[in-house]
Design an enzyme around this catalytic site. Sequence first.
Site, PDB file in Angstrom:
ATOM      1  N   CYS A 157       0.660   3.252   3.319  1.00  0.00           N
ATOM      2  CA  CYS A 157       1.354   2.545   4.406  1.00  0.00           C
ATOM      3  C   CYS A 157       2.858   2.761   4.254  1.00  0.00           C
ATOM      4  CB  CYS A 157       1.043   1.051   4.376  1.00  0.00           C
ATOM      5  SG  CYS A 157      -0.552   0.589   5.087  1.00  0.00           S
ATOM      6  N   GLY A 170     -13.947   9.298  -6.779  1.00  0.00           N
ATOM      7  CA  GLY A 170     -12.635   9.942  -6.962  1.00  0.00           C
ATOM      8  C   GLY A 170     -11.515   9.353  -6.133  1.00  0.00           C
ATOM      9  N   ASP A 215       0.194  16.833  -0.162  1.00  0.00           N
ATOM     10  CA  ASP A 215      -0.235  16.118  -1.373  1.00  0.00           C
ATOM     11  C   ASP A 215       0.750  16.428  -2.502  1.00  0.00           C
ATOM     12  OD1 ASP A 215      -3.224  14.866  -2.414  1.00  0.00           O
ATOM     13  OD2 ASP A 215      -1.799  15.547  -3.940  1.00  0.00           O
ATOM     14  N   ASN A 225     -12.762  10.881  -0.268  1.00  0.00           N
ATOM     15  CA  ASN A 225     -13.431  10.210  -1.379  1.00  0.00           C
ATOM     16  C   ASN A 225     -13.530   8.723  -1.040  1.00  0.00           C
ATOM     17  OD1 ASN A 225     -13.479  12.619  -2.971  1.00  0.00           O
ATOM     18  ND2 ASN A 225     -11.323  12.296  -3.471  1.00  0.00           N
ATOM     19  N   HIS A 285      -6.101   3.659   0.899  1.00  0.00           N
ATOM     20  CA  HIS A 285      -5.746   3.755   2.314  1.00  0.00           C
ATOM     21  C   HIS A 285      -6.431   5.043   2.765  1.00  0.00           C
ATOM     22  CE1 HIS A 285      -2.645   3.411   5.749  1.00  0.00           C
ATOM     23  NE2 HIS A 285      -3.367   4.494   6.015  1.00  0.00           N
ATOM     24  N   CYS A 341       0.828  -1.203   0.000  1.00  0.00           N
ATOM     25  CA  CYS A 341       0.000   0.000   0.000  1.00  0.00           C
ATOM     26  C   CYS A 341       0.867   1.261   0.000  1.00  0.00           C
ATOM     27  CB  CYS A 341      -0.926  -0.022   1.224  1.00  0.00           C
ATOM     28  SG  CYS A 341      -1.777   1.535   1.495  1.00  0.00           S
ATOM     29  N   HIS A 378      -8.345  14.706   2.858  1.00  0.00           N
ATOM     30  CA  HIS A 378      -7.706  15.862   2.236  1.00  0.00           C
ATOM     31  C   HIS A 378      -8.062  17.097   3.075  1.00  0.00           C
ATOM     32  CE1 HIS A 378      -7.201  13.914  -1.876  1.00  0.00           C
ATOM     33  NE2 HIS A 378      -8.154  13.144  -1.377  1.00  0.00           N
ATOM     34  N   HIS A 428      -7.753   8.393   3.748  1.00  0.00           N
ATOM     35  CA  HIS A 428      -7.079   9.689   3.899  1.00  0.00           C
ATOM     36  C   HIS A 428      -8.096  10.801   3.825  1.00  0.00           C
ATOM     37  CE1 HIS A 428      -7.050   8.493  -0.359  1.00  0.00           C
ATOM     38  NE2 HIS A 428      -7.176   9.777  -0.652  1.00  0.00           N
TER      39      HIS A 428
HETATM   40  P1  5GP Z   1      -7.787  10.251  -3.683  1.00  0.00           P
HETATM   41  O1  5GP Z   1      -7.868  10.458  -5.181  1.00  0.00           O
HETATM   42  O2  5GP Z   1      -7.588   8.785  -3.361  1.00  0.00           O
HETATM   43  O3  5GP Z   1      -8.898  10.880  -2.902  1.00  0.00           O
HETATM   44  O4  5GP Z   1      -6.499  11.039  -3.208  1.00  0.00           O
HETATM   45  C1  5GP Z   1      -5.214  10.536  -3.373  1.00  0.00           C
HETATM   46  C2  5GP Z   1      -4.289  11.713  -3.280  1.00  0.00           C
HETATM   47  O5  5GP Z   1      -2.990  11.217  -3.084  1.00  0.00           O
HETATM   48  C3  5GP Z   1      -4.254  12.581  -4.549  1.00  0.00           C
HETATM   49  O6  5GP Z   1      -4.600  13.919  -4.212  1.00  0.00           O
HETATM   50  C4  5GP Z   1      -2.815  12.450  -5.031  1.00  0.00           C
HETATM   51  O7  5GP Z   1      -2.304  13.654  -5.547  1.00  0.00           O
HETATM   52  C5  5GP Z   1      -2.083  12.015  -3.779  1.00  0.00           C
HETATM   53  N1  5GP Z   1      -0.924  11.169  -4.034  1.00  0.00           N
HETATM   54  C6  5GP Z   1      -0.873  10.072  -4.852  1.00  0.00           C
HETATM   55  N2  5GP Z   1       0.342   9.524  -4.820  1.00  0.00           N
HETATM   56  C7  5GP Z   1       1.082  10.278  -3.945  1.00  0.00           C
HETATM   57  C8  5GP Z   1       2.433  10.200  -3.500  1.00  0.00           C
HETATM   58  O8  5GP Z   1       3.211   9.323  -3.884  1.00  0.00           O
HETATM   59  N3  5GP Z   1       2.838  11.145  -2.605  1.00  0.00           N
HETATM   60  C9  5GP Z   1       1.999  12.135  -2.158  1.00  0.00           C
HETATM   61  N4  5GP Z   1       2.514  13.025  -1.291  1.00  0.00           N
HETATM   62  N5  5GP Z   1       0.714  12.235  -2.559  1.00  0.00           N
HETATM   63  C10 5GP Z   1       0.266  11.318  -3.450  1.00  0.00           C
HETATM   64 ZN    ZN Z   2      -2.244   1.247   3.705  1.00  0.00          ZN
END
Ligand code: 5GP
Ligand code: ZN
Length: 112
Positions: free
Chosen positions: A7, A91, A30, A85, A96, A4, A100, A98
């Site tokens: 993780c 989205g 992010d 999300n 994992h 993950c 925002h 999170h």
């Molecule tokens: P989701 O789309 O799952 O709600 O949000 C995932 C977020 O993780 C996105 O805003 C994306 O820019 C961020 N993200 C994806 N990969 C990485 C990474 O390797 N490092 C960091 N710092 N953010 C990441």
């Molecule tokens: Zn995880």
Amino acid sequence: MSECLFCRIAAREIPSREVFSDERIYAFEDINPQAPVHVLVIPRKHVSRVSELAEEDALLAGEVLRRAAAIARERGLTDFRVVANDGAGAGQSVFHLHFHVLGGRPFSWPPG
Ligand code: 5GP
Ligand code: ZN
């Protein structure tokens, strides 16, 4: 080693710009910010999404949300958005849990 991404970020196997860290929570910038402030707050425990939070996670979920608000406050934000999300159709791209924390610009409603 965990498969993950988050993780691995929380374990510092993959670098990130740390914002907060304790035994239960990790927060980081992010990589693709959508606002002047865009921080991700995660539990170290692997929970895939909001809808997978178990009863035993209730305290942890509250703690993560309170940390999100504390980070916003530390960044000087009085108005901000906390987004989780849940599912690809909403989205979610990293499975994992999170939250925002977004701020520093006006937001419209409803979100896209
Ligand atoms: P989701 O789309 O799952 O709600 O949000 C995932 C977020 O993780 C996105 O805003 C994306 O820019 C961020 N993200 C994806 N990969 C990485 C990474 O390797 N490092 C960091 N710092 N953010 C990441
Ligand atoms: Zn995880």
